[in-house]
Scaffold this motif. Structure first.
Motif, short mmCIF file in Angstrom:
data_model
loop_
_atom_site.label_atom_id
_atom_site.label_comp_id
_atom_site.label_asym_id
_atom_site.label_seq_id
_atom_site.Cartn_x
_atom_site.Cartn_y
_atom_site.Cartn_z
N UNK A 162 -5.82 1.19 -3.42
CA UNK A 162 -4.96 1.43 -2.26
C UNK A 162 -3.57 0.82 -2.37
N UNK A 163 -3.05 0.62 -3.57
CA UNK A 163 -1.69 0.11 -3.65
C UNK A 163 -1.30 -0.52 -4.97
N UNK B 102 0.84 -1.20 0.00
CA UNK B 102 0.00 0.00 0.00
C UNK B 102 0.88 1.25 0.00
N UNK B 103 2.18 1.10 0.12
CA UNK B 103 3.12 2.22 0.13
C UNK B 103 3.30 2.76 -1.29
N UNK B 104 2.96 4.03 -1.55
CA UNK B 104 3.10 4.57 -2.90
C UNK B 104 4.54 4.52 -3.42
N UNK B 105 5.51 4.60 -2.52
CA UNK B 105 6.91 4.57 -2.95
C UNK B 105 7.34 3.19 -3.45
N UNK B 106 6.57 2.16 -3.14
CA UNK B 106 6.91 0.82 -3.62
C UNK B 106 6.93 0.75 -5.14
N UNK B 107 6.14 1.60 -5.80
CA UNK B 107 6.13 1.63 -7.27
C UNK B 107 7.49 2.03 -7.83
#
Length: 79
Positions: A70-71, A43-48
């Motif tokens: 949400x992710x 769900x962390x946007x920075x994971x993209x």
């Protein structure tokens, strides 16, 4: 969807923020045989940004990135 989705483990890391999704994915993949696939849900946007970089740096193949509510979901094949 992939033909073998039902046999691919889903690693749920929703609710964790950077750098935990990458660190936990690294640890999880260490215990898996080469060539194994893993779905990682975050769900962390920075994971993209972080997951593709992690895969490239560590010799894993990012097969697919899916934006979900949400992710994201990442399909990773261990190198």
């Amino acid at each position: 969807m992939h033909e073998t989705d039902e046999t691919i483990e889903i690693y749920d890391l929703k609710g964790l923020n950077c750098p935990l999704p990458v660190l936990k994915t690294r640890r999880k993949l260490q215990d898996m045989p080469a060539g194994t696939c893993l779905w990682v849900e975050t769900s962390d946007p920075l994971a993209a940004i972080d997951m593709p970089h992690f895969c490239a740096e560590n010799g894993h193949r990012l097969i697919e990135t899916v934006t979900v509510e949400n992710g994201h979901r990442f399909l990773i094949r261990k190198g």
